[in-house]
Write a protein that holds these residues in place. Structure first.
Motif, PDB file in Angstrom:
ATOM      1  N   THR A 298       0.834  -1.204   0.000  1.00 41.50           N
ATOM      2  CA  THR A 298       0.000   0.000   0.000  1.00 41.50           C
ATOM      3  C   THR A 298       0.867   1.251   0.000  1.00 41.50           C
ATOM      4  OG1 THR A 298      -1.672  -1.214   1.261  1.00 41.50           O
ATOM      5  CG2 THR A 298      -1.903   1.165   1.133  1.00 41.50           C
ATOM      6  N   LEU A 299       1.947   1.234   0.774  1.00 41.36           N
ATOM      7  CA  LEU A 299       2.877   2.360   0.783  1.00 41.36           C
ATOM      8  C   LEU A 299       3.570   2.498  -0.564  1.00 41.36           C
ATOM      9  CD1 LEU A 299       4.339   4.634   2.263  1.00 41.36           C
ATOM     10  CD2 LEU A 299       5.984   2.936   3.112  1.00 41.36           C
ATOM     11  N   ALA A 300       3.912   1.355  -1.165  1.00 39.91           N
ATOM     12  CA  ALA A 300       4.541   1.397  -2.485  1.00 39.91           C
ATOM     13  C   ALA A 300       3.624   2.080  -3.499  1.00 39.91           C
ATOM     14  CB  ALA A 300       4.886  -0.020  -2.949  1.00 39.91           C
ATOM     15  N   TYR A 301       2.334   1.746  -3.450  1.00 39.49           N
ATOM     16  CA  TYR A 301       1.384   2.381  -4.350  1.00 39.49           C
ATOM     17  C   TYR A 301       1.199   3.865  -4.017  1.00 39.49           C
ATOM     18  CZ  TYR A 301      -0.227  -1.651  -7.035  1.00 39.49           C
ATOM     19  OH  TYR A 301      -0.303  -2.716  -7.908  1.00 39.49           O
ATOM     20  N   ALA A 302       1.364   4.226  -2.756  1.00 38.47           N
ATOM     21  CA  ALA A 302       1.300   5.640  -2.383  1.00 38.47           C
ATOM     22  C   ALA A 302       2.437   6.421  -3.044  1.00 38.47           C
ATOM     23  CB  ALA A 302       1.361   5.789  -0.864  1.00 38.47           C
ATOM     24  N   PHE A 303       3.628   5.809  -3.090  1.00 37.55           N
ATOM     25  CA  PHE A 303       4.746   6.439  -3.799  1.00 37.55           C
ATOM     26  C   PHE A 303       4.487   6.481  -5.303  1.00 37.55           C
ATOM     27  CE2 PHE A 303       7.220   5.190   0.074  1.00 37.55           C
ATOM     28  CZ  PHE A 303       7.646   6.464   0.406  1.00 37.55           C
ATOM     29  N   VAL A 304       3.844   5.446  -5.833  1.00 29.84           N
ATOM     30  CA  VAL A 304       3.472   5.451  -7.252  1.00 29.84           C
ATOM     31  C   VAL A 304       2.517   6.609  -7.531  1.00 29.84           C
ATOM     32  CG1 VAL A 304       2.250   4.193  -9.065  1.00 29.84           C
ATOM     33  CG2 VAL A 304       3.847   2.983  -7.574  1.00 29.84           C
ATOM     34  N   LEU A 305       1.568   6.825  -6.623  1.00 26.57           N
ATOM     35  CA  LEU A 305       0.656   7.955  -6.766  1.00 26.57           C
ATOM     36  C   LEU A 305       1.419   9.274  -6.767  1.00 26.57           C
ATOM     37  CD1 LEU A 305      -2.172   9.183  -6.879  1.00 26.57           C
ATOM     38  CD2 LEU A 305      -2.301   8.958  -4.383  1.00 26.57           C
ATOM     39  N   GLY A 306       2.429   9.373  -5.915  1.00 28.72           N
ATOM     40  CA  GLY A 306       3.260  10.571  -5.917  1.00 28.72           C
ATOM     41  C   GLY A 306       3.958  10.780  -7.254  1.00 28.72           C
ATOM     42  N   ALA A 307       4.421   9.688  -7.878  1.00 28.04           N
ATOM     43  CA  ALA A 307       5.075   9.784  -9.180  1.00 28.04           C
ATOM     44  C   ALA A 307       4.089  10.222 -10.255  1.00 28.04           C
ATOM     45  CB  ALA A 307       5.690   8.429  -9.545  1.00 28.04           C
ATOM     46  N   ILE A 308       2.852   9.708 -10.175  1.00 29.98           N
ATOM     47  CA  ILE A 308       1.827  10.103 -11.139  1.00 29.98           C
ATOM     48  C   ILE A 308       1.516  11.590 -11.017  1.00 29.98           C
ATOM     49  CG2 ILE A 308      -0.603   9.798 -11.782  1.00 29.98           C
ATOM     50  CD1 ILE A 308      -0.313   6.858 -10.926  1.00 29.98           C
ATOM     51  N   LEU A 309       1.350  12.053  -9.798  1.00 30.08           N
ATOM     52  CA  LEU A 309       1.066  13.472  -9.579  1.00 30.08           C
ATOM     53  C   LEU A 309       2.224  14.348 -10.048  1.00 30.08           C
ATOM     54  CD1 LEU A 309      -0.606  13.306  -6.042  1.00 30.08           C
ATOM     55  CD2 LEU A 309      -1.729  13.580  -8.263  1.00 30.08           C
ATOM     56  N   LEU A 310       3.448  13.870  -9.853  1.00 31.92           N
ATOM     57  CA  LEU A 310       4.616  14.617 -10.310  1.00 31.92           C
ATOM     58  C   LEU A 310       4.619  14.734 -11.826  1.00 31.92           C
ATOM     59  CD1 LEU A 310       7.363  15.969  -9.737  1.00 31.92           C
ATOM     60  CD2 LEU A 310       8.398  13.688  -9.835  1.00 31.92           C
TER      61      LEU A 310
END
Length: 260
Positions: free
Chosen positions: A225-237
């Motif tokens: 879940t944390l890994a996907y949270a970082f993925v979300l951060g990459a998408i937003l970036l």
């Protein structure tokens, strides 16, 4: 009437992908809940959003570092691409000599280049990631800019020659303004590539403080879940880079209309 039509078209352009995204997230949530899919297989959007909110500080740290590398790569690669295309358009011999080199650079695999650059500049430096991003940016910016410079109507070039304008004056007043849509098309494509390339470069070494390194670390500890949270951060970036580039394009083309 026309202004209303334009506003309606812009509204549809914004709302259509937004609605589609919301529907996709709802479907994702329903599938995960309905089929009882475990988090280590696929977390639900709500759990990812919750984890993102809990770890926003950590995600922001990784986003800032990866974003800075991508930004430096975008600026450096964009400047070199635009200047290189202008020089190639002005000097035919340079265009012929650089064609093979640029084509060769366009097929250089990041997975092979990143480890070599880490060896050259040191595993503790961010330079390798910035160079990888700059290379990824340079290719689309160069080709799109060069194409735009070649699209200027010959009658405009002939008119500038009739006024005894120098090649640089023709480039500054006619060729570059006419090529702005092509330049920004290349930059919009490159803005996403800069983020992607910086992320990919992080998987092959260097400091463990970027988004991709954080994704790898979270997945290694089964914190998916944390890994996907970082993925979300990459998408937003990536979205932020694209939107800022798009806004700059609107601003530049509004104040510097292409000659007709």
């Amino acid at each position: 009437m026309r202004a209303g039509t334009v506003r309606g078209s812009r509204t549809r352009t914004i709302l259509a992908p937004l609605i589609l995204g919301i529907l996709a997230l709802l479907l994702w949530q329903l599938i995960v809940v309905g089929f009882g899919i475990k988090p280590y297989v696929l977390p639900s959007p709500l759990s990812i959003a919750d984890r993102f909110g809990q770890s926003v500080g950590t995600v922001w740290t990784g986003t800032r570092i990866t974003g800075l590398n991508a930004l430096i790569g975008l600026v450096v690669g964009g400047i070199i691409g635009i200047v290189g295309a202008i020089l190639s358009a002005l000097v035919r011999v340079l265009d012929q000599l650089s064609a093979a080199v640029v084509t060769a650079l366009s097929v250089v695999p990041i997975v092979a280049l990143a480890p070599v650059l880490y060896t050259m500049f040191g595993a503790g430096a961010e330079t390798a990631r910035q160079l990888v991003a700059a290379l990824a940016v340079f290719i689309p910016v160069y080709f799109n800019t060069l194409r735009g410079l070649r699209q200027v109507r010959p009658v405009l070039q002939d008119l500038m020659r009739a006024y005894a304008a120098s090649p640089w004056q023709r480039t500054r007043t006619v060729t570059v303004p006419g090529a702005l849509p092509y330049i920004f098309t290349g930059l919009r494509v490159a803005s996403s590539l800069a983020v992607i390339s910086a992320l990919i470069a992080e998987y092959f070494g260097g400091p463990v403080d970027g988004l991709a390194s954080s994704i790898t670390s979270a997945a290694a500890y089964s914190n998916y879940t944390l890994a996907y949270a970082f993925v979300l951060g990459a998408i937003l970036l990536g979205l932020a880079f694209y939107l800022v580039t798009l806004a700059l394009e609107k601003l530049a083309t509004r104040h510097s209309p292409a000659p007709s």
